[in-house]
Structures are given as structure tokens and as C-alpha cells.
Design a protein around this motif. Structure first.
Motif, PDB file in Angstrom:
ATOM      1  N   VAL A   1       0.837  -1.197   0.000  1.00 38.99           N
ATOM      2  CA  VAL A   1       0.000   0.000   0.000  1.00 38.99           C
ATOM      3  C   VAL A   1       0.874   1.250   0.000  1.00 38.99           C
ATOM      4  O   VAL A   1       0.610   2.212  -0.725  1.00 38.99           O
ATOM      5  CB  VAL A   1      -0.950   0.004   1.206  1.00 38.99           C
ATOM      6  CG1 VAL A   1      -1.747   1.305   1.252  1.00 38.99           C
ATOM      7  CG2 VAL A   1      -1.894  -1.185   1.148  1.00 38.99           C
ATOM      8  N   ARG A   2       1.925   1.257   0.820  1.00 40.51           N
ATOM      9  CA  ARG A   2       2.788   2.436   0.917  1.00 40.51           C
ATOM     10  C   ARG A   2       3.406   2.771  -0.435  1.00 40.51           C
ATOM     11  O   ARG A   2       3.535   3.950  -0.801  1.00 40.51           O
ATOM     12  CB  ARG A   2       3.889   2.190   1.956  1.00 40.51           C
ATOM     13  CG  ARG A   2       4.859   3.360   2.089  1.00 40.51           C
ATOM     14  CD  ARG A   2       5.888   3.086   3.169  1.00 40.51           C
ATOM     15  NE  ARG A   2       6.710   1.935   2.876  1.00 40.51           N
ATOM     16  CZ  ARG A   2       7.763   1.940   2.057  1.00 40.51           C
ATOM     17  NH1 ARG A   2       8.107   3.057   1.434  1.00 40.51           N
ATOM     18  NH2 ARG A   2       8.457   0.842   1.850  1.00 40.51           N
ATOM     19  N   LEU A   3       3.790   1.750  -1.184  1.00 37.61           N
ATOM     20  CA  LEU A   3       4.383   1.968  -2.500  1.00 37.61           C
ATOM     21  C   LEU A   3       3.328   2.190  -3.581  1.00 37.61           C
ATOM     22  O   LEU A   3       3.660   2.348  -4.757  1.00 37.61           O
ATOM     23  CB  LEU A   3       5.272   0.783  -2.876  1.00 37.61           C
ATOM     24  CG  LEU A   3       6.502   0.571  -1.993  1.00 37.61           C
ATOM     25  CD1 LEU A   3       7.274  -0.659  -2.443  1.00 37.61           C
ATOM     26  CD2 LEU A   3       7.405   1.792  -2.010  1.00 37.61           C
ATOM     27  N   ASP A   4       2.052   2.152  -3.178  1.00 38.98           N
ATOM     28  CA  ASP A   4       0.954   2.443  -4.109  1.00 38.98           C
ATOM     29  C   ASP A   4       0.926   1.464  -5.274  1.00 38.98           C
ATOM     30  O   ASP A   4       0.700   1.841  -6.425  1.00 38.98           O
ATOM     31  CB  ASP A   4       1.066   3.885  -4.623  1.00 38.98           C
ATOM     32  CG  ASP A   4      -0.298   4.481  -4.946  1.00 38.98           C
ATOM     33  OD1 ASP A   4      -1.303   3.899  -4.531  1.00 38.98           O
ATOM     34  OD2 ASP A   4      -0.336   5.515  -5.622  1.00 38.98           O
ATOM     35  N   ARG A   5       1.148   0.186  -4.971  1.00 38.46           N
ATOM     36  CA  ARG A   5       1.156  -0.831  -6.019  1.00 38.46           C
ATOM     37  C   ARG A   5      -0.254  -1.177  -6.496  1.00 38.46           C
ATOM     38  O   ARG A   5      -0.418  -1.818  -7.525  1.00 38.46           O
ATOM     39  CB  ARG A   5       1.847  -2.099  -5.497  1.00 38.46           C
ATOM     40  CG  ARG A   5       3.310  -1.898  -5.100  1.00 38.46           C
ATOM     41  CD  ARG A   5       4.199  -1.807  -6.320  1.00 38.46           C
ATOM     42  NE  ARG A   5       5.586  -1.601  -5.967  1.00 38.46           N
ATOM     43  CZ  ARG A   5       6.413  -2.562  -5.565  1.00 38.46           C
ATOM     44  NH1 ARG A   5       5.982  -3.808  -5.441  1.00 38.46           N
ATOM     45  NH2 ARG A   5       7.667  -2.282  -5.277  1.00 38.46           N
ATOM     46  N   ALA A   6      -1.273  -0.812  -5.716  1.00 36.76           N
ATOM     47  CA  ALA A   6      -2.660  -1.086  -6.099  1.00 36.76           C
ATOM     48  C   ALA A   6      -3.543   0.044  -5.600  1.00 36.76           C
ATOM     49  O   ALA A   6      -3.225   0.702  -4.606  1.00 36.76           O
ATOM     50  CB  ALA A   6      -3.131  -2.421  -5.519  1.00 36.76           C
ATOM     51  N   ASP A   7      -4.650   0.274  -6.300  1.00 35.59           N
ATOM     52  CA  ASP A   7      -5.591   1.302  -5.859  1.00 35.59           C
ATOM     53  C   ASP A   7      -6.325   0.873  -4.603  1.00 35.59           C
ATOM     54  O   ASP A   7      -6.567   1.684  -3.706  1.00 35.59           O
ATOM     55  CB  ASP A   7      -6.589   1.601  -6.976  1.00 35.59           C
ATOM     56  CG  ASP A   7      -5.927   2.275  -8.169  1.00 35.59           C
ATOM     57  OD1 ASP A   7      -5.561   3.450  -8.039  1.00 35.59           O
ATOM     58  OD2 ASP A   7      -5.760   1.619  -9.211  1.00 35.59           O
ATOM     59  N   LEU A   8      -6.703  -0.392  -4.541  1.00 35.14           N
ATOM     60  CA  LEU A   8      -7.399  -0.930  -3.382  1.00 35.14           C
ATOM     61  C   LEU A   8      -6.788  -2.268  -2.982  1.00 35.14           C
ATOM     62  O   LEU A   8      -6.349  -3.040  -3.837  1.00 35.14           O
ATOM     63  CB  LEU A   8      -8.885  -1.136  -3.667  1.00 35.14           C
ATOM     64  CG  LEU A   8      -9.789   0.093  -3.791  1.00 35.14           C
ATOM     65  CD1 LEU A   8     -11.214  -0.348  -4.105  1.00 35.14           C
ATOM     66  CD2 LEU A   8      -9.764   0.925  -2.517  1.00 35.14           C
ATOM     67  N   ILE A   9      -6.816  -2.540  -1.694  1.00 38.26           N
ATOM     68  CA  ILE A   9      -6.393  -3.830  -1.161  1.00 38.26           C
ATOM     69  C   ILE A   9      -7.575  -4.415  -0.404  1.00 38.26           C
ATOM     70  O   ILE A   9      -8.172  -3.732   0.435  1.00 38.26           O
ATOM     71  CB  ILE A   9      -5.215  -3.683  -0.170  1.00 38.26           C
ATOM     72  CG1 ILE A   9      -4.098  -2.833  -0.766  1.00 38.26           C
ATOM     73  CG2 ILE A   9      -4.708  -5.042   0.280  1.00 38.26           C
ATOM     74  CD1 ILE A   9      -3.308  -3.500  -1.844  1.00 38.26           C
ATOM     75  N   ILE A  10      -7.945  -5.643  -0.704  1.00 35.78           N
ATOM     76  CA  ILE A  10      -8.984  -6.323   0.072  1.00 35.78           C
ATOM     77  C   ILE A  10      -8.296  -7.351   0.967  1.00 35.78           C
ATOM     78  O   ILE A  10      -7.654  -8.288   0.473  1.00 35.78           O
ATOM     79  CB  ILE A  10     -10.025  -7.003  -0.828  1.00 35.78           C
ATOM     80  CG1 ILE A  10     -10.697  -5.972  -1.746  1.00 35.78           C
ATOM     81  CG2 ILE A  10     -11.071  -7.725   0.016  1.00 35.78           C
ATOM     82  CD1 ILE A  10     -11.736  -6.563  -2.690  1.00 35.78           C
ATOM     83  N   GLU A  11      -8.405  -7.151   2.269  1.00 32.35           N
ATOM     84  CA  GLU A  11      -7.740  -8.016   3.237  1.00 32.35           C
ATOM     85  C   GLU A  11      -8.611  -8.168   4.476  1.00 32.35           C
ATOM     86  O   GLU A  11      -9.354  -7.242   4.837  1.00 32.35           O
ATOM     87  CB  GLU A  11      -6.391  -7.414   3.670  1.00 32.35           C
ATOM     88  CG  GLU A  11      -5.255  -7.608   2.703  1.00 32.35           C
ATOM     89  CD  GLU A  11      -4.770  -9.045   2.649  1.00 32.35           C
ATOM     90  OE1 GLU A  11      -4.749  -9.725   3.701  1.00 32.35           O
ATOM     91  OE2 GLU A  11      -4.398  -9.498   1.559  1.00 32.35           O
ATOM     92  N   PRO A  12      -8.516  -9.306   5.168  1.00 34.53           N
ATOM     93  CA  PRO A  12      -9.161  -9.393   6.481  1.00 34.53           C
ATOM     94  C   PRO A  12      -8.480  -8.415   7.439  1.00 34.53           C
ATOM     95  O   PRO A  12      -7.260  -8.297   7.438  1.00 34.53           O
ATOM     96  CB  PRO A  12      -8.915 -10.847   6.909  1.00 34.53           C
ATOM     97  CG  PRO A  12      -8.554 -11.576   5.654  1.00 34.53           C
ATOM     98  CD  PRO A  12      -7.874 -10.577   4.777  1.00 34.53           C
ATOM     99  N   ARG A  13      -9.270  -7.711   8.214  1.00 36.60           N
ATOM    100  CA  ARG A  13      -8.667  -6.752   9.141  1.00 36.60           C
ATOM    101  C   ARG A  13      -7.801  -7.463  10.178  1.00 36.60           C
ATOM    102  O   ARG A  13      -6.890  -6.876  10.750  1.00 36.60           O
ATOM    103  CB  ARG A  13      -9.729  -5.893   9.799  1.00 36.60           C
ATOM    104  CG  ARG A  13     -10.609  -6.572  10.832  1.00 36.60           C
ATOM    105  CD  ARG A  13     -11.430  -5.521  11.578  1.00 36.60           C
ATOM    106  NE  ARG A  13     -12.267  -6.129  12.602  1.00 36.60           N
ATOM    107  CZ  ARG A  13     -13.574  -5.974  12.679  1.00 36.60           C
ATOM    108  NH1 ARG A  13     -14.205  -5.249  11.777  1.00 36.60           N
ATOM    109  NH2 ARG A  13     -14.263  -6.541  13.654  1.00 36.60           N
ATOM    110  N   GLU A  14      -8.065  -8.767  10.375  1.00 34.12           N
ATOM    111  CA  GLU A  14      -7.272  -9.527  11.335  1.00 34.12           C
ATOM    112  C   GLU A  14      -5.826  -9.690  10.872  1.00 34.12           C
ATOM    113  O   GLU A  14      -4.923  -9.817  11.704  1.00 34.12           O
ATOM    114  CB  GLU A  14      -7.907 -10.903  11.585  1.00 34.12           C
ATOM    115  CG  GLU A  14      -9.235 -10.883  12.301  1.00 34.12           C
ATOM    116  CD  GLU A  14     -10.434 -10.587  11.404  1.00 34.12           C
ATOM    117  OE1 GLU A  14     -11.560 -10.496  11.913  1.00 34.12           O
ATOM    118  OE2 GLU A  14     -10.246 -10.436  10.164  1.00 34.12           O
ATOM    119  N   THR A  15      -5.591  -9.720   9.569  1.00 30.30           N
ATOM    120  CA  THR A  15      -4.219  -9.843   9.072  1.00 30.30           C
ATOM    121  C   THR A  15      -3.506  -8.500   9.042  1.00 30.30           C
ATOM    122  O   THR A  15      -2.283  -8.450   9.069  1.00 30.30           O
ATOM    123  CB  THR A  15      -4.182 -10.448   7.652  1.00 30.30           C
ATOM    124  OG1 THR A  15      -4.794  -9.541   6.729  1.00 30.30           O
ATOM    125  CG2 THR A  15      -4.897 -11.787   7.612  1.00 30.30           C
TER     126      THR A  15
END
Length: 316
Positions: A143-157
């Protein structure tokens, strides 16, 4: 300080795309430019910084140390410039906009929420392209390197994070078995002793073989299982389990869209916490009209998901 009157500030946008994608081709696609135009921008940037910025490494490109050092400064500069010109007017018109978005998601999240999204976008936004990227073990850097517009991840991870996010949906873990490979009585009374006698298939991420949340939970409890197979695809579980005595922890929503005849879903003999899927993004995109539209469409698609109604232990 350099005289900015002699600098084309459009190069800042090109530089940001090059630094984040590490690819002339991908940077051009992200900005809807030709590859030759992006190559020309890279040449100008190299002269401007008196540094190659990107050099060949194997079949790809890698950033020079000067380029790596530029990443945070370029991102901060673009955020600041965007704030200056932001008049909060929504100028993104889905029906006519040509835009390229990338979303990092597991095959499970892709099937559950991005599949329904794409079926609606084809009519609503015919010139918008969605590029689905595989998950990465180092999400925060991604995310910091802006490799994708959105990331879908479990908040637990994700753990504690300052990244902006929105919740999408919740799901629970079940244990999948081939009903024809087990005595019906042990499935009806599925207990830990029998569970531990079985060979197991587990889902993991990337070359690091990072375990999923359910398997990490069992490992944290000291539960030792005989793992015969590791995969990176939740959606392959029914195919690989059929005709074997394998057991696998799966997410219930992933089973609702697959051919499940002959398979059984039962409650795990050890309670496993639910997962809570969310979308995360780089804060530089928060006020971007197109990005706001995409986030809203993903959230609306998730909100419209049907509840899963399968009964544990039934033939599927």
C-alpha cells in the motif's frame, strides 16, 4: 532550489507511476499513455535527476538508490498538489470515464465481491478496466508503494494500521470433507480426535507460505496436523478434496458459488474466529473522485451480498 518554471510538473505524475510499478509498460497503462510516451518521460526524468532511476535486473527493472529515496517525497508532493487544486467537485463520470484501477485480492475475495462488481460495471462504466492483483504477504509496504488502488484483506491480518479503510463483509470458517470417503457417523459427530487423524490441505500466501487466519489460529493453540497439501487458491478446495480423505478449513461464502455435490461442510471441532474483510488504500487517493466512486461501488456490492444459508453437515 531549482527553478520550477523550467520543470514540467506532469513529470511528477509519471515519476510516481514509474516508481510504484517499476515498469514502463505498467506505468503507461496506469496513466492511459502509450509506452513510447512513458519512455520519453523516463528519459526526461533521467536527465532532470542526472540518475538512471531504473536499471535492468534480470527480465525486469529495479530502482536505483536515488529513486528509492524519492518515493515518499513524490507521494507527499502529489498529495499536497492535489489538495491545492481540489475543489471537491466530483468530475468522475463512470459512463464516459476511461480509467484503469488495480485491486489486490485473494481468489476468494475476487469471487465473492469483485465478480458481482464486474458484472455491473460492464454496463455502468464500459471504459473502466479492473486489474486484479494477487495478494502479498507484505500488505503495508504494498500500500505504501501504491502498487494497487485498493487492497482487500481481512482486518485480522492487517493489525493496527493508520491506513484508511472501509468494512465489507464477514464470513465464518467450516471444515470441508468428501462425504463418500468418511463414515457418516463420524461426520455427524465430528470431533477433534477424528479431525487430527485426517490428512489436511491448507491455504497459504506467496513464497513465504504464510498461513491463513484459521490455520494460524490452530497453530497458536498448539494443534498439530498432518499437512499433505498446501495451495494458494481457496476455490480449488472442492476439486482437490473430492475423492480423498483430506480435510480443509474453508470460508463459507466461497462454497456457495461452487459445485459441491458429495462434499460435506461441518463445524470445525475447535472454534475458529470469523474473518472481517475490509478495503484499504493509500491516503493520497482518499479525495480522488474516481477512487471514491470505486470504493463506493465495492462497498455497495458487498452490502448487497446474500446471507449464506447452508446447514452444517448437509450434502452439498
Amino acid at each position: 532550489m531549482q527553478d520550477l518554471r523550467g520543470v514540467d510538473l506532469n513529470l511528477l505524475v509519471d515519476l510516481d507511476a514509474l516508481l510504484n510499478t517499476r515498469s514502463v509498460t505498467e506505468a503507461a497503462r496506469r496513466l492511459n499513455l502509450s509506452q513510447s510516451a512513458m519512455s520519453g518521460s523516463l528519459a526526461r526524468l533521467r536527465r532532470l535527476f542526472d540518475d538512471p532511476l531504473m536499471v535492468k535486473s534480470g527480465r525486469g527493472l529495479t530502482l536505483t538508490s536515488r529513486a528509492e529515496a524519492l518515493i515518499p517525497s513524490v507521494q507527499e508532493a502529489l498529495i499536497s498538489i492535489g489538495t491545492v487544486f481540489d475543489n471537491e467537485k466530483d468530475t468522475f463520470v463512470p459512463s464516459t470515464a476511461t480509467r484503469y484501477f488495480s485491486i489486490s485480492a485473494s481468489d476468494y475475495a475476487t469471487a465473492v465481491v469483485l465478480g458481482p462488481l464486474i458484472r455491473t460495471l460492464s454496463a455502468e462504466a464500459p471504459n473502466v478496466t479492473i486489474n486484479v492483483l494477487p495478494r502479498t504477504a507484505d500488505v503495508h509496504t504494498f500500500v505504501r508503494l501504491d502498487r494497487a488502488d485498493l487492497i482487500i484483506e481481512p482486518r485480522e491480518t492487517m493489525g493496527p494500521t493508520s491506513l484508511p479503510s472501509n468494512p465489507l463483509f464477514t464470513d465464518r470458517w467450516l471444515c470441508m470433507l468428501d462425504g463418500e470417503m468418511h463414515d457418516p457417523s463420524v461426520i455427524d459427530d465430528f470431533d477433534l480426535d477424528y479431525y487430527l487423524t485426517l490428512p489436511h490441505m491448507v491455504y497459504s500466501i506467496g513464497n513465504e507460505r504464510q498461513l491463513n487466519l484459521a490455520d494460524r489460529h490452530l497453530a497458536s493453540l498448539g494443534i498439530e496436523r498432518r499437512v499433505e497439501l498446501t495451495i494458494e487458491s481457496f476455490l480449488m478446495a472442492p476439486l482437490l478434496i473430492r475423492g480423498t480423505s483430506l480435510a480443509c478449513l474453508v470460508l463459507e461464502r466461497s462454497t456457495a458459488m461452487q459445485r459441491m455435490d458429495g462434499l460435506k461442510l461441518v463445524e470445525p471441532p475447535i472454534p475458529v474466529p470469523d474473518i472481517h474483510e475490509e478495503i484499504y488504500w493509500n491516503p493520497r487517493h482518499t479525495n480522488d473522485p474516481g477512487h471514491r466512486w470505486l470504493r463506493a461501488r465495492v462497498a455497495a456490492t458487498a452490502a448487497a451480498l446474500e446471507p449464506v444459508s447452508r446447514t452444517d453437515g448437509d450434502d452439498l
